[in-house]
Structures are given as structure tokens and as C-alpha cells.
Enzyme design. Structure first.
Site, mmCIF file in Angstrom:
data_model
loop_
_atom_site.group_PDB
_atom_site.id
_atom_site.type_symbol
_atom_site.label_atom_id
_atom_site.label_comp_id
_atom_site.label_asym_id
_atom_site.label_seq_id
_atom_site.Cartn_x
_atom_site.Cartn_y
_atom_site.Cartn_z
ATOM 1 C CG HIS A 59 -16.495 -10.766 45.778
ATOM 2 N ND1 HIS A 59 -15.159 -10.592 46.087
ATOM 3 C CD2 HIS A 59 -16.654 -12.109 45.570
ATOM 4 C CE1 HIS A 59 -14.545 -11.770 46.066
ATOM 5 N NE2 HIS A 59 -15.422 -12.701 45.753
ATOM 6 C CB CYS A 109 -35.576 -6.009 49.957
ATOM 7 S SG CYS A 109 -36.941 -6.122 51.141
ATOM 8 C CB SER A 143 -3.663 -10.578 47.476
ATOM 9 O OG SER A 143 -4.934 -10.991 47.952
HETATM 10 P P1 OAD Z 1 -6.154 -7.601 48.430
HETATM 11 O O1 OAD Z 1 -6.097 -6.444 49.359
HETATM 12 O O2 OAD Z 1 -6.078 -8.969 49.026
HETATM 13 O O3 OAD Z 1 -4.987 -7.496 47.344
HETATM 14 C C1 OAD Z 1 -4.764 -6.323 46.606
HETATM 15 C C2 OAD Z 1 -3.594 -6.594 45.662
HETATM 16 O O4 OAD Z 1 -3.422 -5.431 44.872
HETATM 17 C C3 OAD Z 1 -2.256 -6.872 46.361
HETATM 18 O O5 OAD Z 1 -1.631 -8.001 45.757
HETATM 19 C C4 OAD Z 1 -1.453 -5.590 46.112
HETATM 20 O O6 OAD Z 1 -0.047 -5.846 45.956
HETATM 21 C C5 OAD Z 1 -2.035 -5.122 44.788
HETATM 22 N N1 OAD Z 1 -1.946 -3.664 44.578
HETATM 23 C C6 OAD Z 1 -2.010 -2.663 45.487
HETATM 24 N N2 OAD Z 1 -1.915 -1.462 44.904
HETATM 25 C C7 OAD Z 1 -1.784 -1.697 43.574
HETATM 26 C C8 OAD Z 1 -1.624 -0.873 42.423
HETATM 27 N N3 OAD Z 1 -1.596 0.467 42.517
HETATM 28 N N4 OAD Z 1 -1.507 -1.465 41.211
HETATM 29 C C9 OAD Z 1 -1.530 -2.818 41.077
HETATM 30 N N5 OAD Z 1 -1.673 -3.646 42.133
HETATM 31 C C10 OAD Z 1 -1.797 -3.112 43.366
HETATM 32 O O7 OAD Z 1 -7.493 -7.410 47.558
HETATM 33 P P2 OAD Z 1 -8.261 -8.477 46.661
HETATM 34 O O8 OAD Z 1 -7.321 -9.466 46.070
HETATM 35 O O9 OAD Z 1 -9.153 -7.720 45.765
HETATM 36 O O10 OAD Z 1 -13.829 -10.042 49.346
HETATM 37 O O11 OAD Z 1 -9.139 -9.211 47.747
HETATM 38 C C11 OAD Z 1 -10.010 -10.227 47.345
HETATM 39 C C12 OAD Z 1 -11.237 -10.243 48.214
HETATM 40 O O12 OAD Z 1 -10.835 -10.307 49.586
HETATM 41 C C13 OAD Z 1 -12.084 -8.980 48.150
HETATM 42 O O13 OAD Z 1 -12.983 -8.971 47.048
HETATM 43 C C14 OAD Z 1 -12.819 -9.018 49.432
HETATM 44 C C15 OAD Z 1 -11.697 -9.421 50.360
HETATM 45 O O14 OAD Z 1 -12.037 -10.095 51.501
HETATM 46 C C16 OAD Z 1 -14.999 -9.853 49.975
HETATM 47 O O15 OAD Z 1 -15.242 -8.868 50.639
HETATM 48 C C17 OAD Z 1 -15.974 -10.968 49.749
#
Ligand code: OAD
Length: 232
Positions: A108, A116, A177
Site C-alpha cells: 500500500h 512526483c 482485520s
Molecule cells: P484494521 O484497523 O482494519 O485492522 C487491524 C486489526 O489488528 C484488527 O483485526 C485488530 O483486532 C488487530 N489488532 C489490534 N491491535 C493488535 C495487537 N496489538 N496485536 C494483534 N492484532 C491487533 O487494519 P488493516 O487490516 O491493516 O488501507 O487495514 C487494512 C487496510 O485498510 C489498510 O492498509 C488501509 C486501510 O484502509 C489503505 O489505506 C489503502
């Protein structure tokens, strides 16, 4: 089953214990902002100042935090694992590389890079970018955007990721997630091609039923434990 090739996918949960907000859930980044206001090409065309302010603040925050035990354990696995390994991260922070990971791909994009639009070069970036940034490569002013994959854009190097998923014996998803595709579909590709699948997360993800094994707990505890088992 002998494991040689590993693909690891990380999400915001791996950086949560370093002090970086995740996206979804209480206090998540998407609680305070609408995705369509800051994370789409349309948003940037409509209100570049708002989009730059969002990413400038995130870049500043990342500069003030440090990798945690989960990043460090993954870097150790990278250094010591004798087989193929690819760490694919959805995170735009630089905590994996600051911990020492080398076989790393930011699908990402990266907060510490600019793109640029005048000369199409990607450039290293530190500090604020704002609307009046000058491209160090071509000297254009106001044409540098964050090198972040926004909704509606194609994640970087999907062919490389797909090849690695098809060839891996073990796919591990950490701290994500499972709400955003294509990353949420990686487990299906890996399974289909015969890999074992493991999820490490604070809670079961949306696709948790697709994993052979789930380990529930904080990444800073569960990831070092898993890495120690792999290297034992
Ligand atoms: P999310 O915020 O959707 O999910 C984070 C996950 O991490 C959740 O399932 C939490 O339960 C888990 N979590 C939180 N704290 C934790 C810990 N200490 N140890 C283990 N797990 C933990 O974030 P992403 O799945 O990364 O995209 O989101 C995916 C994409 O959505 C991102 O890359 C971003 C966003 O929109 C873009 O910006 C293109």
C-alpha cells in the site's frame, strides 16, 4: 509437511503496540476521518490540503515511535530463515525496515516516499510534504503526492505477491482485520495452492474461518513465540 517458503501478511495491528492507531474500531483512524475524504484520488483532486495534512500528521507520528517486539521477531525470522520468505505489509509506516526486515514489500505504499506526478519518479521523503513540495528530481512545485495506494488504485507489485502466495508452504496473517481486498483474499490463494495458513490477531478477523490455525493475543507476545517455534 516440511515448510520452506513462507509468506507473511501484516496489517495495522502489528504496529498498534508501537503507538500507531489502527484503522477500524474505537479510536481507529477511520473513526476520525471518512475514507472518501482522505484516501481516494478524488479526495486529493478535491482538497489536496486536507489529504496532505492527514498524511503529514501520520508521517510525523511514525517518526516518533519505535518498532515493537513483533517487528523485531519478524526481522529475526527474515535474517535466520534459510528458505524463501516474503513479508508483505499493508502498513505504510517504516517500522518493519527499522526493525531490520529485508525481504519486505509495502503493497500500500510508504509514508516516507513521495510520488512526483510531473516526472513520475518515486522519491524518499521526510518531514511535511504539503501542497507546495518541490520534487528533488525534476524541481516541479506542487506535483508531489504521498506514495500511498488509495482506494480505487492498484496495490504495488501484485504479480510478485501472487507468485509468492502460489509457491508458499505457510501463509501467516498478522494484525489485519481482513476488511480490505486484495490482501483479504491472500489466504484463499495460499490455501488453494496447498499452503498451511495461520492467523495471529487480537480477535478473530473477518476471514478467520479460512485459516487452519488461529492464535489470539497481542502481536508483541504471539509473534515472538511463533518465530521462536519456527527457528527452534
Ligand atoms: P484494521 O484497523 O482494519 O485492522 C487491524 C486489526 O489488528 C484488527 O483485526 C485488530 O483486532 C488487530 N489488532 C489490534 N491491535 C493488535 C495487537 N496489538 N496485536 C494483534 N492484532 C491487533 O487494519 P488493516 O487490516 O491493516 O488501507 O487495514 C487494512 C487496510 O485498510 C489498510 O492498509 C488501509 C486501510 O484502509 C489503505 O489505506 C489503502
Amino acid at each position: 509437511m516440511t515448510i520452506r517458503n513462507i509468506v507473511i501478511l501484516t496489517g495495522a495491528g502489528v504496529s498498534a503496540e508501537s503507538g500507531l492507531a489502527t484503522f477500524r474500531g474505537p479510536d481507529g483512524l477511520w473513526e476520525g476521518h471518512r475514507v472518501e475524504d482522505v484516501c481516494t484520488p478524488d479526495a486529493y483532486a478535491r482538497d489536496p490540503a486536507l489529504v496532505h495534512a492527514f498524511y503529514d500528521a501520520r508521517r510525523a507520528k511514525v517518526g516518533s515511535v519505535r518498532p515493537n517486539a513483533a517487528h523485531e521477531a519478524l526481522a529475526r525470522l527474515d535474517a535466520e530463515w534459510p528458505g524463501e520468505l516474503l513479508l508483505v505489509t499493508q502498513n505504510v509506516d517504516d517500522l518493519h525496515e527499522r526493525a531490520g526486515s529485508k525481504r519486505l514489500h509495502h503493497m500500500h505504499g510508504e509514508l516516507t516516499r513521495g510520488w512526483c506526478l510531473a516526472c513520475d519518479r518515486r522519491i524518499d521523503w521526510s518531514g511535511p510534504m504539503g501542497e507546495t513540495a518541490t520534487c528533488p528530481a525534476c524541481s516541479s512545485v506542487g506535483q508531489v503526492r504521498p506514495d500511498i495506494v488509495w482506494f480505487g488504485e492498484m496495490p504495488y507489485d501484485m504479480d510478485r505477491i501472487d507468485d509468492a502466495l502460489r509457491a508458499c508452504d505457510l501463509f501467516v496473517s498478522i494484525g489485519t482485520s481482513g476488511a480490505v481486498y486484495p490482501a483479504a483474499g491472500f489466504v484463499q490463494t495460499a490455501r488453494y495452492c496447498g499452503a498451511r495458513t495461520l492467523e495471529i490477531n487480537l480477535e478473530p478477523s473477518l476471514g478467520s474461518h479460512l485459516f487452519d490455525e488461529g492464535r489470539i493475543g497481542p502481536a508483541s507476545v504471539e509473534v515472538p513465540k511463533w518465530v521462536a517455534e519456527m527457528l527452534a
